[in-house]
Design an enzyme around this catalytic site. Structure first.
Site, PDB file in Angstrom:
ATOM      1  N   ASN B  57       0.856  -1.088  -0.090  1.00 30.61           N
ATOM      2  CA  ASN B  57      -0.117  -0.006  -0.173  1.00 30.61           C
ATOM      3  C   ASN B  57       0.837   1.300  -0.019  1.00 30.61           C
ATOM      4  O   ASN B  57       0.335   2.377  -0.259  1.00 30.61           O
ATOM      5  CB  ASN B  57      -0.985   0.014   1.273  1.00 30.61           C
ATOM      6  CG  ASN B  57      -2.422  -0.656   0.749  1.00 30.61           C
ATOM      7  OD1 ASN B  57      -2.577  -1.348   0.035  1.00 30.61           O
ATOM      8  ND2 ASN B  57      -2.848  -0.809   2.010  1.00 30.61           N
ATOM      9  N   GLU B 122      -2.355  -0.141  -8.045  1.00 24.00           N
ATOM     10  CA  GLU B 122      -4.051  -0.297  -7.612  1.00 24.00           C
ATOM     11  C   GLU B 122      -4.441   1.037  -7.272  1.00 24.00           C
ATOM     12  O   GLU B 122      -5.648   1.567  -7.857  1.00 24.00           O
ATOM     13  CB  GLU B 122      -3.873  -1.019  -6.370  1.00 24.00           C
ATOM     14  CG  GLU B 122      -5.273  -1.141  -5.777  1.00 24.00           C
ATOM     15  CD  GLU B 122      -5.262  -1.737  -4.248  1.00 24.00           C
ATOM     16  OE1 GLU B 122      -4.705  -2.991  -4.142  1.00 24.00           O
ATOM     17  OE2 GLU B 122      -5.597  -1.139  -3.123  1.00 24.00           O
ATOM     18  N   TRP B 213     -11.091  -7.954  10.949  1.00 27.08           N
ATOM     19  CA  TRP B 213     -10.199  -7.603   9.972  1.00 27.08           C
ATOM     20  C   TRP B 213      -8.745  -7.862  10.158  1.00 27.08           C
ATOM     21  O   TRP B 213      -8.032  -8.460   9.700  1.00 27.08           O
ATOM     22  CB  TRP B 213     -10.589  -6.029   9.496  1.00 27.08           C
ATOM     23  CG  TRP B 213      -9.473  -5.550   8.365  1.00 27.08           C
ATOM     24  CD1 TRP B 213      -9.189  -6.130   7.357  1.00 27.08           C
ATOM     25  CD2 TRP B 213      -8.465  -4.736   8.809  1.00 27.08           C
ATOM     26  NE1 TRP B 213      -8.125  -5.549   6.700  1.00 27.08           N
ATOM     27  CE2 TRP B 213      -7.761  -4.855   7.691  1.00 27.08           C
ATOM     28  CE3 TRP B 213      -8.211  -3.815   9.879  1.00 27.08           C
ATOM     29  CZ2 TRP B 213      -6.712  -3.742   7.716  1.00 27.08           C
ATOM     30  CZ3 TRP B 213      -7.168  -3.093   9.874  1.00 27.08           C
ATOM     31  CH2 TRP B 213      -6.527  -3.127   8.701  1.00 27.08           C
ATOM     32  N   ARG B 244     -15.433  -2.517   5.602  1.00 30.60           N
ATOM     33  CA  ARG B 244     -15.123  -4.007   4.948  1.00 30.60           C
ATOM     34  C   ARG B 244     -16.467  -4.617   4.480  1.00 30.60           C
ATOM     35  O   ARG B 244     -17.280  -4.010   4.680  1.00 30.60           O
ATOM     36  CB  ARG B 244     -14.492  -4.453   6.182  1.00 30.60           C
ATOM     37  CG  ARG B 244     -12.956  -4.199   6.505  1.00 30.60           C
ATOM     38  CD  ARG B 244     -12.089  -4.492   5.309  1.00 30.60           C
ATOM     39  NE  ARG B 244     -10.660  -3.852   5.763  1.00 30.60           N
ATOM     40  CZ  ARG B 244     -10.424  -2.749   5.148  1.00 30.60           C
ATOM     41  NH1 ARG B 244     -11.072  -1.976   4.422  1.00 30.60           N
ATOM     42  NH2 ARG B 244      -9.000  -2.407   5.449  1.00 30.60           N
ATOM     43  N   ASP B 331      -7.299 -11.349  -4.643  1.00 30.75           N
ATOM     44  CA  ASP B 331      -7.518 -10.125  -3.470  1.00 30.75           C
ATOM     45  C   ASP B 331      -7.743 -10.938  -2.089  1.00 30.75           C
ATOM     46  O   ASP B 331      -7.194 -10.444  -1.096  1.00 30.75           O
ATOM     47  CB  ASP B 331      -8.553  -8.998  -3.692  1.00 30.75           C
ATOM     48  CG  ASP B 331      -8.205  -7.893  -2.860  1.00 30.75           C
ATOM     49  OD1 ASP B 331      -7.063  -7.766  -2.639  1.00 30.75           O
ATOM     50  OD2 ASP B 331      -9.368  -7.204  -2.513  1.00 30.75           O
ATOM     51  N   HIS B 368      -1.424   2.131   9.709  1.00 34.41           N
ATOM     52  CA  HIS B 368      -2.817   2.182   8.720  1.00 34.41           C
ATOM     53  C   HIS B 368      -3.178   3.676   8.711  1.00 34.41           C
ATOM     54  O   HIS B 368      -2.105   4.641   8.858  1.00 34.41           O
ATOM     55  CB  HIS B 368      -3.805   1.151   9.264  1.00 34.41           C
ATOM     56  CG  HIS B 368      -4.499   0.988   8.062  1.00 34.41           C
ATOM     57  ND1 HIS B 368      -5.717   1.251   7.188  1.00 34.41           N
ATOM     58  CD2 HIS B 368      -4.317  -0.252   7.282  1.00 34.41           C
ATOM     59  CE1 HIS B 368      -6.035   0.420   6.528  1.00 34.41           C
ATOM     60  NE2 HIS B 368      -5.542  -0.542   6.286  1.00 34.41           N
ATOM     61  N   SER B 415       2.439  -2.226   4.985  1.00 32.33           N
ATOM     62  CA  SER B 415       3.299  -3.474   5.182  1.00 32.33           C
ATOM     63  C   SER B 415       4.954  -2.747   4.708  1.00 32.33           C
ATOM     64  O   SER B 415       5.744  -3.062   5.460  1.00 32.33           O
ATOM     65  CB  SER B 415       2.767  -4.487   4.417  1.00 32.33           C
ATOM     66  OG  SER B 415       3.033  -4.055   2.954  1.00 32.33           O
TER      67      SER B 415
HETATM   68  C1  LIG Z   1      -6.327  -8.223   6.380  1.00 29.89           C
HETATM   69  C2  LIG Z   1      -4.988  -7.288   6.089  1.00 29.89           C
HETATM   70  C3  LIG Z   1      -4.688  -6.710   5.047  1.00 29.89           C
HETATM   71  C4  LIG Z   1      -4.062  -5.799   4.852  1.00 29.89           C
HETATM   72  N1  LIG Z   1      -3.609  -5.031   4.007  1.00 29.89           N
HETATM   73  C5  LIG Z   1      -2.514  -4.392   3.375  1.00 29.89           C
HETATM   74  C6  LIG Z   1      -2.272  -4.376   1.947  1.00 29.89           C
HETATM   75  O1  LIG Z   1      -2.901  -4.557   0.998  1.00 29.89           O
HETATM   76  N2  LIG Z   1      -1.126  -3.673   1.802  1.00 29.89           N
HETATM   77  C7  LIG Z   1      -0.123  -3.188   2.698  1.00 29.89           C
HETATM   78  O2  LIG Z   1       0.890  -2.691   2.695  1.00 29.89           O
HETATM   79  N3  LIG Z   1      -0.400  -3.470   4.172  1.00 29.89           N
HETATM   80  C8  LIG Z   1      -1.598  -4.111   4.417  1.00 29.89           C
HETATM   81  N4  LIG Z   1      -1.897  -4.522   5.725  1.00 29.89           N
HETATM   82  C9  LIG Z   1      -1.262  -3.663   6.840  1.00 29.89           C
HETATM   83  C10 LIG Z   1       0.022  -4.467   7.166  1.00 29.89           C
HETATM   84  O3  LIG Z   1      -0.261  -5.866   7.331  1.00 29.89           O
HETATM   85  C11 LIG Z   1       0.651  -3.807   8.548  1.00 29.89           C
HETATM   86  O4  LIG Z   1       0.814  -2.559   8.372  1.00 29.89           O
HETATM   87  C12 LIG Z   1       1.786  -4.543   8.943  1.00 29.89           C
HETATM   88  O5  LIG Z   1       1.927  -5.692   9.093  1.00 29.89           O
HETATM   89  C13 LIG Z   1       2.520  -3.982  10.334  1.00 29.89           C
HETATM   90  O6  LIG Z   1       3.841  -4.383  10.719  1.00 29.89           O
HETATM   91  P1  LIG Z   1       4.353  -4.576  12.259  1.00 29.89           P
HETATM   92  O7  LIG Z   1       5.519  -5.012  12.050  1.00 29.89           O
HETATM   93  O8  LIG Z   1       4.034  -3.288  12.893  1.00 29.89           O
HETATM   94  O9  LIG Z   1       3.259  -5.624  12.796  1.00 29.89           O
HETATM   95  P2  LIG Z   1       2.844  -7.115  12.572  1.00 29.89           P
HETATM   96  O10 LIG Z   1       3.363  -7.425  11.140  1.00 29.89           O
HETATM   97  O11 LIG Z   1       1.587  -7.406  13.029  1.00 29.89           O
HETATM   98  O12 LIG Z   1       3.948  -7.901  13.623  1.00 29.89           O
HETATM   99  C14 LIG Z   1       4.129  -7.836  14.788  1.00 29.89           C
HETATM  100  C15 LIG Z   1       4.840  -9.052  15.465  1.00 29.89           C
HETATM  101  O13 LIG Z   1       4.824  -8.922  16.888  1.00 29.89           O
HETATM  102  C16 LIG Z   1       4.666 -10.257  17.502  1.00 29.89           C
HETATM  103  N5  LIG Z   1       4.268 -10.265  18.850  1.00 29.89           N
HETATM  104  C17 LIG Z   1       3.363  -9.446  19.205  1.00 29.89           C
HETATM  105  N6  LIG Z   1       3.014  -9.411  20.578  1.00 29.89           N
HETATM  106  C18 LIG Z   1       4.194  -9.956  21.018  1.00 29.89           C
HETATM  107  C19 LIG Z   1       4.745 -10.197  22.367  1.00 29.89           C
HETATM  108  N7  LIG Z   1       4.100  -9.834  23.412  1.00 29.89           N
HETATM  109  N8  LIG Z   1       5.712 -11.043  22.531  1.00 29.89           N
HETATM  110  C20 LIG Z   1       6.456 -11.369  21.387  1.00 29.89           C
HETATM  111  N9  LIG Z   1       5.925 -11.218  20.209  1.00 29.89           N
HETATM  112  C21 LIG Z   1       4.975 -10.588  20.004  1.00 29.89           C
HETATM  113  C22 LIG Z   1       3.649 -10.765  16.447  1.00 29.89           C
HETATM  114  O14 LIG Z   1       3.350 -12.101  16.632  1.00 29.89           O
HETATM  115  C23 LIG Z   1       3.966 -10.433  14.973  1.00 29.89           C
HETATM  116  O15 LIG Z   1       5.134 -11.355  14.773  1.00 29.89           O
HETATM  117  C24 LIG Z   1      -2.900  -5.363   6.146  1.00 29.89           C
HETATM  118  C25 LIG Z   1      -3.422  -5.954   7.351  1.00 29.89           C
HETATM  119  C26 LIG Z   1      -4.126  -6.928   7.295  1.00 29.89           C
HETATM  120  C27 LIG Z   1      -4.646  -7.723   8.718  1.00 29.89           C
END
Ligand SMILES: Cc1cc2nc3c(=O)[nH]c(=O)nc-3n(C[C@H](O)[C@H](O)[C@H](O)COP(=O)(O)OP(=O)(O)OC[C@H]3O[C@@H](n4cnc5c(N)ncnc54)[C@H](O)[C@@H]3O)c2cc1C
Ligand code: SF4
Ligand code: SF4
Lengths: 153, 609
Positions: B57, B122, B213, B244, B331, B368, B415
């Site tokens: 995104n 997109e 979601w 959604r 998708d 987000h 992501s």
């Molecule tokens: C259905 C869906 C659709 C999406 N669509 C898009 C898209 O089309 N394009 C896009 O770019 N983004 C999309 N996103 C958003 C994207 O997934 C997130 O912005 C991104 O994953 C955030 O990254 P993060 O590393 O902060 O969190 P995460 O990737 O969630 O990582 C957090 C990590 O911390 C670990 N963790 C949590 N608590 C603990 C704890 N207490 N001890 C040890 N480990 C822990 C978890 O297990 C996980 O591995 C979407 C998300 C979802 C759910």
């Protein structure tokens, strides 16, 4: 579709237990086979289904929203790097899809430390392999003008 | 009880998108450092990307002159009604393209236009991918980068240094498989433990309760860990209410932007272009282009309130070719399989008929179209003094960095931006170690011992309590984690602006909600865990409750309705720029139990016009 395990097929290899992000695929100590211990904390991510080499895990869509009778099956092939989906509707209509999952072989990623030749340092803003990986042929962008006066809105 | 000690230079908490990015980058700058990832699941399929994604995104396309970082800052600022840290957003923007190119080099299939060779867009910022294996690909790089990955460890608390309470010294948690207590000692920590779901009651019920979601394993550890350790937090009042597909929670982005599917009210009328309706309360914000995400929600909510629901997504007009049909199904098969199954189980062929849309329950996130999270130091070359007190992405606790959902102020990282921000934080952590060579960390034995007792208490509560009853889930002596979670969701839903109050709240409601939350907090010491899995659930609930409390306090402090469509303060129904075009920053003091909240100015750093 919280998952369920077909008893006859489960071979107790625990692949599903290792992968489930929700920690809900666990072994039943009495019969040494896996089961979903907390279906209402299942995201239907299918990680366990894709990981089970015996194809012992199936799904029955969430009871509160899904009428019975539909089926989904998925085969993820990490040699051909494709994923195949077979979807059967409640009224028996079918849909099939196949998608690519990766363009390079598994285990082919290299992580190379920055060396003195890279011409960037910890004090710069560049990340490793920048600016080349920007593919712009230019330096890392810097803002044209900055307005750093306190209270500016 | 088994006790394990794990020492490292850099400890990364959470191996999701940001955590994997941090591991990769820390290794490239710190060849000989000991880098450890502590992850509660298995990084091959953990976090929000566990299932996969169908789009990236955030991609600027600077190589083709598609967008500049300034364009991106303007967009994010407009979408979040002015309250963004421009320094952080700019920083993500300038590094996100190179990060996406890295992902492509590793093997993530990005769709390309055969004629132009450019990525298939997109939307203005989004590109399409075949992303079923997005997470295992990123995890492969992290596995090669890290010295050690400790999987299935639930991190419960951060630990600060015994000599310098404002410096990080590590974290503690327990192994969900063998029950050992793990003490992580580290000189620098990157917090990347994700966002929060199930803070508010979801629309899902019964067996489908886990179908939110955002992933149900996003349990607020990204917020509770730093809050409890005394780090300052920002924007905890903003919550994402995504539109959604009803019940399956299929995302709408690709449908609106790529497949050009249209949504209407029940009468077939387009509802999301009527800016006149917005001007009275929200002034010039009504004319922002594109219309902010929250305002588009607002217009949909008005339709529903006025009886013109269901809201219909006319997929049948969009899927006119086999290619488009495949794109529509992929998708969901890549990132929300439930939605595909819902169609199959209900005999809905999207090629033939519409599906319903709804605004979901609220989520707390930093990555987000919202920007809750830790208050972090900005990049050295463009953050004003007030936003800069050390190394890039460092929280207000020395040596503790944050990225992705856990880092506040930026937003629209998604992501790719979370991965890029993890890289930024990973490099900064190495620089922190470099600039502070000879750093010694000291753990206070008494603190560690106290944490250990606290962590395993729920197992004891259960053993003691169950002796008194025959069997079943009802006991006066303990509360199961899922019982506590349902109570939390109900409080937040009814008093904090959830679905049953139609996203509305006010000072009396918030006050009452906080009273109930206080009693829930007291009851948390009585959580009962039957086994280690339930012990994980107990600590996830603890983290969600801390997150929820900060949401309530921030929401009460901000006396305006800044993001209509996300939540409404009915006692302050308008946007109030004169008083509230500021960040709300909070700090919790674990010793006194007091929270302090302050206003911090928003700087428009970039001259973008
Ligand atoms: C259905 C869906 C659709 C999406 N669509 C898009 C898209 O089309 N394009 C896009 O770019 N983004 C999309 N996103 C958003 C994207 O997934 C997130 O912005 C991104 O994953 C955030 O990254 P993060 O590393 O902060 O969190 P995460 O990737 O969630 O990582 C957090 C990590 O911390 C670990 N963790 C949590 N608590 C603990 C704890 N207490 N001890 C040890 N480990 C822990 C978890 O297990 C996980 O591995 C979407 C998300 C979802 C759910
Ligand atoms: S992965 Fe399959 S075979 Fe192995 S334990 Fe799980 S269900 Fe059984
Ligand atoms: S579908 Fe996902 S959440 Fe559900 S049991 Fe399988 S791996 Fe776990």
């Amino acid at each position: 579709m919280p998952t369920f395990v077909v008893e006859a097929r489960c071979k107790n290899n625990q692949k599903c237990v290792e992968i489930c992000p929700s920690d809900i695929m666990q072994m039943d100590p009495d019969i040494n086979k896996a089961y979903n211990v907390e279906p209402d904390m299942c995201w239907e991510c299918l990680s366990c289904v894709k990981a089970c080499p015996e194809r012992a895990i199936e799904v029955r869509p969430y009871a509160d929203i899904s009428p019975l009778g539909s089926e989904i099956s998925v085969v993820r092939d990490d040699k051909a790097n494709t994923i195949k989906w077979d979807i059967k509707y409640r009224d028996s209509r079918k849909k099939q899809f196949e998608f690519q999952i990766r363009t390079t072989p598994w285990d082919s990623i290299a992580v190379n430390p920055v060396t003195s030749k890279d011409n960037i340092s910890l004090d710069d803003q560049e990340l490793s392999r920048e600016p080349e990986m920007l593919l712009t042929g230019k330096e890392l962008p810097k803002p044209n003008a900055l307005n750093l006066k306190a209270g500016a809105v | 009880m088994q006790v394990r000690n794990v020492e490292s230079d850099v400890l990364i908490i959470g191996g999701g998108m940001a955590g994997c990015g941090a591991a990769y980058e820390a290794r490239t700058w710190g060849k000989d450092l000991k880098i450890v990832i502590a992850e509660k699941a298995n990084i091959d399929r953990s976090g929000a990307v566990a299932m996969g994604l169908s789009a990236i995104n955030t991609y600027l396309g600077m190589r083709w002159g598609e967008n500049t970082p300034e364009d991106f800052v303007n967009y994010v600022k407009g979408d979040l009604m002015g309250l963004v840290r421009e320094d952080l957003v700019y920083d993500v923007a300038r590094h996100v393209d190179s990060s996406v190119h890295l992902l492509e080099e590793w093997g993530l299939p990005i769709m390309k236009d055969e004629k132009t060779g450019k990525y298939v867009r997109e939307g203005k910022w989004q590109i399409l991918i075949h992303g079923e294996s997005y997470k295992p690909i990123v995890a492969e790089a992290a596995k090669k980068a890290a010295s050690e990955i400790v999987s299935r460890v639930m991190i419960t608390h951060l630990i600060t240094d015994s000599q310098d309470k404002n410096r990080i010294a590590g974290a503690v948690g327990f192994d969900v498989r063998d029950g050992s207590f793990i003490i992580f000692k580290a000189k620098a920590v990157v917090l990347a433990s994700g966002g929060a779901t199930h803070i508010f009651r979801p629309r899902s019920v019964g067996e489908g309760w886990g179908r939110t979601w955002y992933s149900p394993w996003s349990t607020g550890s990204g917020y509770a860990l730093p809050i409890e350790a005394g780090a300052k937090m920002v924007q905890m009042e903003i919550r994402l209410v995504p539109t959604r597909f009803k019940d399956g929670y299929g995302p709408v982005g690709s449908w609106f932007l790529y497949l050009k599917s249209k949504a209407t009210n029940v009468n077939g009328e387009t509802y999301d272009t009527n800016r006149d309706r917005l001007r009275a309360n929200y002034g010039a914000y009504a004319d922002a282009k594109p219309m902010p995400t929250c305002m588009r929600n607002h217009l949909m909510m008005e339709e529903i309130k006025e009886g013109r629901s269901p809201i219909l997504m006319h997929t049948q007009d969009a899927l006119d070719t086999r290619e488009k049909e495949e794109a529509g199904w992929e998708d969901f098969l890549d990132m929300t399989v439930s939605q595909a199954m819902l169609w199959a189980s209900q005999n809905t062929d999207p090629k033939e008929r519409w599906s319903e849309l709804v605004p979901t329950e609220p989520y707390i996130m930093g990555s987000h179209a919202v920007n809750a999270g830790a208050w972090v130091s900005g990049p050295e070359d463009l953050a004003p003094e007030e936003y800069q007190w050390g190394w890039n992405r460092m929280t207000t606790i020395a040596g503790l960095f944050a990225a992705g959902d856990a880092a506040g102020g930026a937003g629209h990282k998604f992501s790719s931006g979370s991965f890029a921000e993890g890289r930024i934080a990973g490099k900064a952590a190495v620089k922190f170690l470099h600039d502070n060579s000879g750093l010694r960390t000291n753990l206070d034995k008494e603190v560690i011992e106290a944490r250990k007792n606290e962590i395993f208490q729920p197992l004891e509560n259960y053993q003691l309590g169950k002796q008194f009853i025959t069997r079943g889930s009802v006991s006066p002596y303990y509360l199961y984690p899922n019982q506590g979670l349902k109570r939390l969701e109900k409080i937040m839903d009814e008093y904090g602006g959830g679905i049953t109050s139609f996203y509305s709240t006010n000072s009396t409601g918030l006050g009452r909600g906080m009273e109930l939350l206080d009693m829930l907090k007291e009851d948390l010491s009585l959580l009962g865990a039957e086994d280690l899995h339930q012990l994980q659930r107990a600590w996830e609930l603890n983290h969600r409750v801390i997150t929820a409390e900060s949401v309530m306090r921030h929401t009460l402090f901000r006396e305006e309705t800044r993001w209509p469509g996300y939540y409404y303060r009915t006692d302050h129904p308008k946007i109030d720029d004169a008083n509230w075009k500021v960040f709300v920053v909070s700090k919790f003091d674990r010793n006194s139990g007091n929270w302090s909240l302050e206003k911090v100015p928003v700087y428009n750093i970039l001259r973008t016009e």
